[in-house]
Design a protein around this motif. Structure first.
Motif, PDB file in Angstrom:
ATOM      1  N   PRO A 244       0.814  -1.228   0.000  1.00  0.00           N
ATOM      2  CA  PRO A 244       0.000   0.000   0.000  1.00  0.00           C
ATOM      3  C   PRO A 244       0.840   1.266   0.000  1.00  0.00           C
ATOM      4  CG  PRO A 244      -0.170  -1.170   2.118  1.00  0.00           C
ATOM      5  CD  PRO A 244       0.604  -2.059   1.206  1.00  0.00           C
ATOM      6  N   VAL A 245       2.040   1.220   0.585  1.00  0.00           N
ATOM      7  CA  VAL A 245       2.899   2.412   0.631  1.00  0.00           C
ATOM      8  C   VAL A 245       3.487   2.688  -0.760  1.00  0.00           C
ATOM      9  CG1 VAL A 245       4.994   3.407   1.652  1.00  0.00           C
ATOM     10  CG2 VAL A 245       3.397   2.110   3.088  1.00  0.00           C
ATOM     11  N   LEU A 246       3.938   1.618  -1.437  1.00  0.00           N
ATOM     12  CA  LEU A 246       4.421   1.796  -2.814  1.00  0.00           C
ATOM     13  C   LEU A 246       3.299   2.310  -3.707  1.00  0.00           C
ATOM     14  CD1 LEU A 246       6.776  -1.278  -3.539  1.00  0.00           C
ATOM     15  CD2 LEU A 246       7.329   0.946  -2.533  1.00  0.00           C
ATOM     16  N   ALA A 247       2.086   1.809  -3.487  1.00  0.00           N
ATOM     17  CA  ALA A 247       0.947   2.229  -4.308  1.00  0.00           C
ATOM     18  C   ALA A 247       0.694   3.729  -4.194  1.00  0.00           C
ATOM     19  CB  ALA A 247      -0.306   1.444  -3.911  1.00  0.00           C
ATOM     20  N   LEU A 248       0.998   4.280  -3.020  1.00  0.00           N
ATOM     21  CA  LEU A 248       0.793   5.723  -2.817  1.00  0.00           C
ATOM     22  C   LEU A 248       1.956   6.549  -3.348  1.00  0.00           C
ATOM     23  CD1 LEU A 248      -0.580   5.832   0.853  1.00  0.00           C
ATOM     24  CD2 LEU A 248      -1.877   6.282  -1.228  1.00  0.00           C
ATOM     25  N   GLY A 249       3.050   5.858  -3.762  1.00  0.00           N
ATOM     26  CA  GLY A 249       4.222   6.591  -4.218  1.00  0.00           C
ATOM     27  C   GLY A 249       5.296   6.730  -3.150  1.00  0.00           C
ATOM     28  N   GLY A 250       5.189   5.911  -2.096  1.00  0.00           N
ATOM     29  CA  GLY A 250       6.190   5.941  -1.029  1.00  0.00           C
ATOM     30  C   GLY A 250       7.280   4.907  -1.245  1.00  0.00           C
ATOM     31  N   TRP A 251       8.007   4.619  -0.156  1.00  0.00           N
ATOM     32  CA  TRP A 251       9.180   3.760  -0.201  1.00  0.00           C
ATOM     33  C   TRP A 251       9.034   2.644   0.835  1.00  0.00           C
ATOM     34  CZ3 TRP A 251      12.839   5.563  -3.802  1.00  0.00           C
ATOM     35  CH2 TRP A 251      12.605   6.859  -4.281  1.00  0.00           C
ATOM     36  N   GLY A 252       9.636   1.486   0.521  1.00  0.00           N
ATOM     37  CA  GLY A 252       9.487   0.365   1.446  1.00  0.00           C
ATOM     38  C   GLY A 252      10.805  -0.291   1.815  1.00  0.00           C
ATOM     39  N   ILE A 253      10.903  -0.719   3.074  1.00  0.00           N
ATOM     40  CA  ILE A 253      12.037  -1.531   3.519  1.00  0.00           C
ATOM     41  C   ILE A 253      11.443  -2.814   4.080  1.00  0.00           C
ATOM     42  CG2 ILE A 253      13.933  -1.724   5.183  1.00  0.00           C
ATOM     43  CD1 ILE A 253      14.268   1.332   4.924  1.00  0.00           C
ATOM     44  N   HIS A 254      11.762  -3.925   3.444  1.00  0.00           N
ATOM     45  CA  HIS A 254      11.141  -5.200   3.796  1.00  0.00           C
ATOM     46  C   HIS A 254      12.140  -6.096   4.509  1.00  0.00           C
ATOM     47  CE1 HIS A 254       9.625  -9.382   2.524  1.00  0.00           C
ATOM     48  NE2 HIS A 254       8.855  -8.959   3.503  1.00  0.00           N
ATOM     49  N   THR A 255      11.811  -6.448   5.731  1.00  0.00           N
ATOM     50  CA  THR A 255      12.638  -7.385   6.493  1.00  0.00           C
ATOM     51  C   THR A 255      11.764  -8.577   6.838  1.00  0.00           C
ATOM     52  OG1 THR A 255      14.010  -5.610   7.381  1.00  0.00           O
ATOM     53  CG2 THR A 255      14.024  -7.690   8.589  1.00  0.00           C
ATOM     54  N   PRO A 256      11.885  -9.657   6.065  1.00  0.00           N
ATOM     55  CA  PRO A 256      10.989 -10.797   6.283  1.00  0.00           C
ATOM     56  C   PRO A 256      11.185 -11.400   7.670  1.00  0.00           C
ATOM     57  CG  PRO A 256      12.453 -11.159   4.381  1.00  0.00           C
ATOM     58  CD  PRO A 256      12.902  -9.906   5.033  1.00  0.00           C
ATOM     59  N   TYR A 257      10.117 -11.944   8.208  1.00  0.00           N
ATOM     60  CA  TYR A 257      10.215 -12.688   9.467  1.00  0.00           C
ATOM     61  C   TYR A 257      10.176 -14.172   9.134  1.00  0.00           C
ATOM     62  CZ  TYR A 257       9.512 -13.853  14.364  1.00  0.00           C
ATOM     63  OH  TYR A 257       9.666 -14.358  15.639  1.00  0.00           O
ATOM     64  N   ALA A 258      10.690 -14.976  10.026  1.00  0.00           N
ATOM     65  CA  ALA A 258      10.794 -16.418   9.761  1.00  0.00           C
ATOM     66  C   ALA A 258       9.430 -17.036   9.445  1.00  0.00           C
ATOM     67  CB  ALA A 258      11.423 -17.112  10.960  1.00  0.00           C
ATOM     68  N   LEU A 259       8.374 -16.480  10.044  1.00  0.00           N
ATOM     69  CA  LEU A 259       7.031 -17.022   9.841  1.00  0.00           C
ATOM     70  C   LEU A 259       6.131 -15.945   9.241  1.00  0.00           C
ATOM     71  CD1 LEU A 259       6.613 -18.610  13.398  1.00  0.00           C
ATOM     72  CD2 LEU A 259       7.254 -19.821  11.303  1.00  0.00           C
ATOM     73  N   THR A 260       5.284 -16.336   8.312  1.00  0.00           N
ATOM     74  CA  THR A 260       4.305 -15.392   7.745  1.00  0.00           C
ATOM     75  C   THR A 260       2.932 -16.060   7.708  1.00  0.00           C
ATOM     76  OG1 THR A 260       6.023 -14.452   6.324  1.00  0.00           O
ATOM     77  CG2 THR A 260       3.748 -13.901   5.783  1.00  0.00           C
ATOM     78  N   TRP A 261       1.932 -15.386   8.256  1.00  0.00           N
ATOM     79  CA  TRP A 261       0.568 -15.892   8.212  1.00  0.00           C
ATOM     80  C   TRP A 261       0.135 -15.968   6.744  1.00  0.00           C
ATOM     81  CZ3 TRP A 261      -4.438 -12.723   9.275  1.00  0.00           C
ATOM     82  CH2 TRP A 261      -5.533 -13.591   9.392  1.00  0.00           C
ATOM     83  N   ALA A 262      -0.545 -17.063   6.367  1.00  0.00           N
ATOM     84  CA  ALA A 262      -0.948 -17.294   4.977  1.00  0.00           C
ATOM     85  C   ALA A 262      -1.662 -16.071   4.402  1.00  0.00           C
ATOM     86  CB  ALA A 262      -1.841 -18.530   4.887  1.00  0.00           C
ATOM     87  N   HIS A 263      -2.506 -15.415   5.226  1.00  0.00           N
ATOM     88  CA  HIS A 263      -3.261 -14.250   4.751  1.00  0.00           C
ATOM     89  C   HIS A 263      -2.339 -13.111   4.329  1.00  0.00           C
ATOM     90  CE1 HIS A 263      -6.498 -11.324   4.508  1.00  0.00           C
ATOM     91  NE2 HIS A 263      -5.831 -10.541   5.316  1.00  0.00           N
ATOM     92  N   GLU A 264      -1.215 -12.961   5.044  1.00  0.00           N
ATOM     93  CA  GLU A 264      -0.280 -11.870   4.756  1.00  0.00           C
ATOM     94  C   GLU A 264       0.644 -12.215   3.583  1.00  0.00           C
ATOM     95  OE1 GLU A 264      -0.247  -8.909   5.987  1.00  0.00           O
ATOM     96  OE2 GLU A 264      -1.660  -9.175   7.631  1.00  0.00           O
ATOM     97  N   ALA A 265       0.717 -13.512   3.254  1.00  0.00           N
ATOM     98  CA  ALA A 265       1.663 -13.953   2.218  1.00  0.00           C
ATOM     99  C   ALA A 265       1.174 -13.585   0.817  1.00  0.00           C
ATOM    100  CB  ALA A 265       1.904 -15.451   2.335  1.00  0.00           C
ATOM    101  N   GLU A 266      -0.108 -13.233   0.697  1.00  0.00           N
ATOM    102  CA  GLU A 266      -0.644 -12.864  -0.619  1.00  0.00           C
ATOM    103  C   GLU A 266      -0.432 -11.377  -0.875  1.00  0.00           C
ATOM    104  OE1 GLU A 266      -4.737 -14.004  -0.707  1.00  0.00           O
ATOM    105  OE2 GLU A 266      -4.285 -16.072  -0.174  1.00  0.00           O
ATOM    106  N   HIS A 267       0.245 -11.053  -1.960  1.00  0.00           N
ATOM    107  CA  HIS A 267       0.503  -9.642  -2.242  1.00  0.00           C
ATOM    108  C   HIS A 267       0.823  -9.461  -3.716  1.00  0.00           C
ATOM    109  CE1 HIS A 267       4.802 -10.259  -2.850  1.00  0.00           C
ATOM    110  NE2 HIS A 267       4.693 -11.185  -1.912  1.00  0.00           N
ATOM    111  N   GLY A 268       0.909  -8.219  -4.142  1.00  0.00           N
ATOM    112  CA  GLY A 268       1.201  -7.929  -5.541  1.00  0.00           C
ATOM    113  C   GLY A 268       2.405  -7.011  -5.673  1.00  0.00           C
ATOM    114  N   VAL A 269       3.397  -7.193  -4.784  1.00  0.00           N
ATOM    115  CA  VAL A 269       4.571  -6.321  -4.812  1.00  0.00           C
ATOM    116  C   VAL A 269       5.553  -6.788  -5.880  1.00  0.00           C
ATOM    117  CG1 VAL A 269       6.599  -5.548  -3.518  1.00  0.00           C
ATOM    118  CG2 VAL A 269       4.359  -5.695  -2.392  1.00  0.00           C
ATOM    119  N   ASP A 270       6.075  -5.836  -6.666  1.00  0.00           N
ATOM    120  CA  ASP A 270       7.129  -6.113  -7.635  1.00  0.00           C
ATOM    121  C   ASP A 270       8.470  -6.081  -6.895  1.00  0.00           C
ATOM    122  OD1 ASP A 270       9.025  -6.156  -9.604  1.00  0.00           O
ATOM    123  OD2 ASP A 270       8.502  -4.196 -10.447  1.00  0.00           O
ATOM    124  N   ALA A 271       9.088  -7.270  -6.757  1.00  0.00           N
ATOM    125  CA  ALA A 271      10.318  -7.377  -5.966  1.00  0.00           C
ATOM    126  C   ALA A 271      11.448  -6.535  -6.550  1.00  0.00           C
ATOM    127  CB  ALA A 271      10.755  -8.841  -5.868  1.00  0.00           C
TER     128      ALA A 271
END
Lengths: 250, 250
Positions: free
Chosen positions: A193-220
Motif C-alpha cells: 500500500p505504501v508503494l501504491a501511494l508513491g512511497g518507499w518500502g524496507i522489507h525485512t521478512p520474518y521467519a514465519l508469515t501468516w498465509a493471509h499476509e503472504a498474498e501480495h502484488g509487490v514487484d520485488a
C-alpha cells in the motif's frame, strides 16, 4: 548540517510496523494454532486436506466482522472446531480454546535483536512513527511491554493497512507519500500500500508469515523497495532511499 | 468577532463520546444479554441471585485481558455459560452465543435525535473531537455508518477513558484541560476523568447504563459539570461553560 526532516525533500518520516518487525508475534499465533489442531485432531483426521485449511477459511470469512487480532482468532477457532467436528467437540475443549486466547493475549513481548539500536539511530535524523495493525487493547499492551514506546512520539494503531490508512496517517503529518518510507515484515500490509501511494518500502521478512499476509502484488524489483535481512541494516537502507527520494525530487 | 478557538482563554476544544451519546449502543448489548439469559435459563434457575450477576463478574474479571467491546463480551458469555451450567451447556448453544456476537457487531447505527444539528452548531465556534472507547474495528464501522464522520476532523478511538488517555489527547491538541469540555453519557468515562484533570463536563444520561459504567465518584454539584437532558441543549451548555472558563482565566 540540517537534519533530513527539516529539509523539504527526501525522506521526512519513517514508519515501523510492530508485530514481527519490532517484536515476535506470529510464533505465538502458530503455537495457538498447533494447540487448536491438537484439540480438534482428537475428533477428526487432520491429514484430510479438506480439514487442514478450514480454520483459515473461517478466519478470513470473519475478518470483515471481527477484524484482526487474538479475540477474533479465538471466536473463529470456536466456530471452526464446532464446524469441523459436526458439533461433536466437547464443552471442555471449547473452554480450552478460550484459554488459548487468554494465553496468547498475555504472551511475553520479545523485542527482536538490533531493533532498539536501529530505531534510535534512524530517529536521530528522521521523524519516526509506529504503525501497527490489530486489536487496540492488545497492541497497546504489547507496545507498553516492549519498552520501545519512548522511541515513538506518535503511535498509530490501525484496523487495516491499506492505501487509505497510510494516506490518513500521512495527512496527519502533512507529508506527501514520496517522502515516507515504511519498514516492515509484510509485503502485503507494510510495503504494497505504501508503494501504491508513491512511497518507499524496507522489507525485512520474518521467519514465519501468516498465509493471509503472504498474498501480495509487490514487484520485488521495484527501485522503491529495499530487501533488508536484519534490523541493523535499516539505518543504511533509510539513508539509501533518502538519497533516491532527493534525486527523484531534484 | 474572533471565534472562541482562536482566543487564548475559554473552551478551545469540545470532545464527544460515541456510544449512547451520539448513537444508540447499550440497547444492543442489553438485547444480547437478554438472549444470553434465555439460553442459560434453560439449564439453570436465573432467579437465583448467585447466577444473576455472574456474567458481569466474568466480564469485569476479563476486562484487563480482553478490553471493552463485543468480542470480549462474547468470550465472557461463553465462559460464563460454561461456568454457570457446570459444563452442561450444549455446543449448539455456544454456537448461538457466537452468533449473538456476530449480530451485535453488525447492528444498525442509529444516531440519536438532534445530535447532528447540535454538533454542527458547536463545530462552528469550537474545535471538536470524537473520543470513543472500545474495539477499534467495531468503532470504525459505527463511525462510518453513523454518517457523522464529516463533522469530526479528528477521531480518537481509545481503549480506556482515564485521566491519562484524556491528557494524551489534549497534549496532541496542545491545549490545557482547563480549556476542554467533554460531552457524554457516562459519568465514569466521560466526566470524572476530565473533571479530575481540571476540565469541564456536559452529562447527557442515556436511558440505559451498563452496571460497570454506573460506578463513579463525580460530585453532581460541581460547577464544572452541566447536566443536560437533550442534545439540542449542548450548544447552550458549551457556551455557558465557555463563559465560566473565561471568567476563571481572567
Amino acid at each position: 548540517m540540517a537534519t533530513p526532516h527539516t529539509r523539504d525533500t527526501g525522506i521526512g518520516l519513517v514508519g515501523f510496523d510492530g508485530d514481527d518487525t519490532l517484536w515476535k508475534s506470529e510464533d505465538y499465533y502458530r503455537a495457538a494454532e498447533t494447540e487448536f489442531e491438537s484439540i480438534v485432531g482428537r475428533y477428526i483426521d487432520l491429514a484430510d486436506p479438506r480439514t487442514l485449511g478450514h480454520l483459515l477459511t473461517v478466519q478470513r470469512r470473519n475478518l470483515k466482522i471481527f477484524g484482526y487480532g487474538v479475540k477474533g482468532m479465538v471466536l473463529s477457532m470456536i466456530e471452526a472446531a464446532i464446524e469441523m467436528t459436526d458439533r461433536r467437540v466437547e464443552v471442555r475443549d471449547i473452554e480450552r480454546i478460550v484459554e488459548i486466547g487468554r494465553d496468547t493475549l498475555q504472551h511475553p513481548v520479545d523485542v527482536l535483536g538490533g531493533v532498539r539500536e536501529a530505531v534510535e539511530e534512524i530517529a536521530r535524523d528522521y521523524h519516526v512513527v509506529l504503525i501497527t495493525k490489530g486489536d487496540l487493547f492488545h497492541q497497546e499492551r504489547k507496545i507498553a511491554q516492549s519498552g520501545l514506546a519512548d522511541l515513538f512520539p506518535r503511535i498509530e494503531i490501525v484496523s487495516e493497512k491499506d492505501p487509505g490508512t497510510y494516506a490518513r496517517v500521512l495527512a496527519e503529518f502533512d507529508l506527501p507519500a514520496s517522502r515516507f518510507a515504511m519498514v516492515g515484515n509484510s509485503l502485503r500490509s507494510d510495503v504494497e500500500p505504501v508503494l501504491a501511494l508513491g512511497g518507499w518500502g524496507i522489507h525485512t521478512p520474518y521467519a514465519l508469515t501468516w498465509a493471509h499476509e503472504a498474498e501480495h502484488g509487490v514487484d520485488a524489483d521495484s527501485p522503491r523497495l529495499r530487501e533488508v535481512a536484519h534490523p541493523r541494516d535499516w539505518p543504511q537502507a533509510v539513508r539509501a532511499l533518502d538519497q533516491l527520494a532527493r534525486g527523484a525530487a531534484a
